[in-house]
Design a protein around this motif. Structure first.
Motif, PDB file in Angstrom:
ATOM      1  N   PRO A  25       0.826  -1.215   0.000  1.00 57.17           N
ATOM      2  CA  PRO A  25       0.000   0.000   0.000  1.00 57.17           C
ATOM      3  C   PRO A  25       0.865   1.273   0.000  1.00 57.17           C
ATOM      4  N   ASN A  26       0.239   2.347  -0.484  1.00 56.42           N
ATOM      5  CA  ASN A  26       0.976   3.601  -0.608  1.00 56.42           C
ATOM      6  C   ASN A  26       0.975   4.370   0.707  1.00 56.42           C
ATOM      7  N   ASN A  27       2.134   4.947   1.038  1.00 55.78           N
ATOM      8  CA  ASN A  27       2.261   5.886   2.157  1.00 55.78           C
ATOM      9  C   ASN A  27       2.402   7.271   1.546  1.00 55.78           C
ATOM     10  N   GLU A  64      -5.055   0.451   3.600  1.00 52.64           N
ATOM     11  CA  GLU A  64      -4.615  -0.947   3.725  1.00 52.64           C
ATOM     12  C   GLU A  64      -3.322  -1.007   4.532  1.00 52.64           C
ATOM     13  N   GLY A  65      -2.948   0.120   5.166  1.00 56.87           N
ATOM     14  CA  GLY A  65      -1.733   0.138   5.990  1.00 56.87           C
ATOM     15  C   GLY A  65      -2.084   0.207   7.469  1.00 56.87           C
ATOM     16  N   ASN A  66      -1.081   0.481   8.320  1.00 56.32           N
ATOM     17  CA  ASN A  66      -1.353   0.624   9.757  1.00 56.32           C
ATOM     18  C   ASN A  66      -1.484   2.105  10.125  1.00 56.32           C
ATOM     19  N   PHE A  67      -2.144   2.844   9.235  1.00 53.38           N
ATOM     20  CA  PHE A  67      -2.316   4.287   9.411  1.00 53.38           C
ATOM     21  C   PHE A  67      -3.553   4.716   8.630  1.00 53.38           C
ATOM     22  N   ILE A  68      -4.036   5.918   8.934  1.00 53.81           N
ATOM     23  CA  ILE A  68      -5.224   6.419   8.230  1.00 53.81           C
ATOM     24  C   ILE A  68      -4.997   7.879   7.863  1.00 53.81           C
TER      25      ILE A  68
END
Ligand code: PMP
Length: 370
Positions: free
Chosen positions: A170-172, A304-308
């Motif tokens: 997923p993109n950051n 889809e990461g551990n951040f929003i």
């Protein structure tokens, strides 16, 4: 010795583009802060694991260079392959964090003036590392919903013929996962190497790892930073030997230190502990996204990461809210002003249930107040 000339000597010695470059910014959190800015795991290891680590550190010969007395790096590679499903026929090399591997890939591939491409906004270090190695960086704008713009990517690839394309999936910082078809089309059209940066793969179901030996121009980049080991600094690059043996040539000889190696061996015995923490973060991501989307004037981007990532609309300013959260000792990441597509956007890492609750309640109070 006369030091009064130092500014002049530095100015004349250090590359002028480096003098103009700003450093990768790391926030200065104090330990009273709820730290939700850097996508670390919020969970500590249990005491019994920490005690075993302490014993291992005690026994590690720090007077020796890594891997001199035994086969540790070789064994660690096979443990990593086994633990993270690296397919038969693929090799791995380690980096002091995947940051270092990004550098090594560019250093090994680019001569001055060569081009690196990535969808943009994405991980800022792709841009910084390109510049460090005299490469031009082309960030191809995402669409207004922060999805990949495949046509623009293909145009840029055909126009600039990049040595390397970086795709964070997923993109950051946006959290999006590019479709399999789009990635495949990019891979088919890229003239050089495509680096699939799967830093956040543990938080999604998809991975390109099984295909890494089937595609001639793909390597998969991973990190252990997001699953609880950020302080250890371990990244690994997986791919066919033809790529890795070249990139390995620019790797500093002992870039993995003996303590990291010993500790990692121990930690890999406790994969179930690490996986349970990741599973908790996945549950928390869902709850946090749901709670945020109920707050007035906030748009939450799917992650889809551990951040929003979320955006404020109307008269609410992300800058102001970021600072008010900071006053309450909650540190998240402010993207306002960084890129037009991220206007009025903030990014929060998924914390523990308690941290997330405090964050959402505090944010709610702030929003009501302004
Ligand atoms: N890739 C991406 C997409 C990231 O977001 C990050 C860290 N934020 C990294 C790589 C680097 O991670 P590390 O150096 O900790 O392995």
């Amino acid at each position: 010795m006369n030091c009064s000339n130092i500014n002049k000597i530095v100015k004349e010695t250090i590359r002028s583009d480096i003098q103009l470059q700003s450093v990768y910014s790391i926030s200065n959190a104090d330990n009273k802060c709820i730290k939700l800015d850097a996508m670390e795991s919020p969970y500590q290891l249990p005491d019994f694991v920490k005690k075993e680590i302490a014993d291992i550190v005690f026994q590690t010969p720090i007077n020796r260079y890594p891997g001199v007395m035994d086969n540790t790096i070789f064994e660690l590679k096979s443990k990593i392959k086994e633990n993270f499903n690296v397919p038969e026929g693929a090799e791995v090399i380690f980096g002091n964090g995947s940051d270092e591997l990004i550098n090594l890939i560019i250093q090994a591939s680019c001569s001055p003036g060569d081009t690196i491409i990535s969808p943009w906004p994405s991980f800022t270090y792709f841009n910084i590392a390109a510049k460090i190695h005299h490469a031009s960086f082309i960030g191809v704008s995402l669409d207004k919903n922060l999805n990949l713009d495949l046509d623009s990517m293909l145009d840029a690839i055909s126009k600039y013929s990049p040595k390397v394309v970086f795709l964070a999936i997923p993109n950051n910082p946006t959290g999006g996962l590019w479709s399999k078809n789009s990635i495949q089309t990019i891979v088919e059209n890229a003239p050089g190497l495509v680096v699939l940066d799967e830093a956040y793969q543990p938080f999604t179901t998809h991975t390109w790892m099984p295909y890494v030996t089937q595609l001639d121009n793909v390597v998969v980049l991973r990190t252990l930073s997001k699953i609880g080991l950020a302080g250890l600094r371990v990244g690994y690059l997986s791919g066919r030997i033809q790529w890795l043996e070249q990139i390995n040539k620019v790797r500093p000889p002992y870039n993995m230190n003996v303590l990291t190696i010993s500790v990692l061996f121990t930690l890999l015995k406790y994969r179930s502990v690490i996986d349970a923490q990741t599973a908790k973060s996945l549950i928390e991501r869902k709850l946090l996204a749901c709670a945020l989307s109920k707050l007035p004037g906030i748009h939450v981007f799917p992650s889809e990461g551990n951040f929003i990532l979320f955006r404020f609309s109307g008269k609410k300013s992300a800058n102001e809210i970021y600072n008010l959260l900071l006053n309450k000792k909650i540190l998240i990441k402010n993207f306002s002003g960084m890129h037009p597509l991220l206007d009025n956007c903030l990014r929060v890492s998924v914390g523990t249930p308690e941290e997330n609750l405090i964050f959402v309640n505090t944010l709610n109070e702030i929003i009501k107040f302004i």
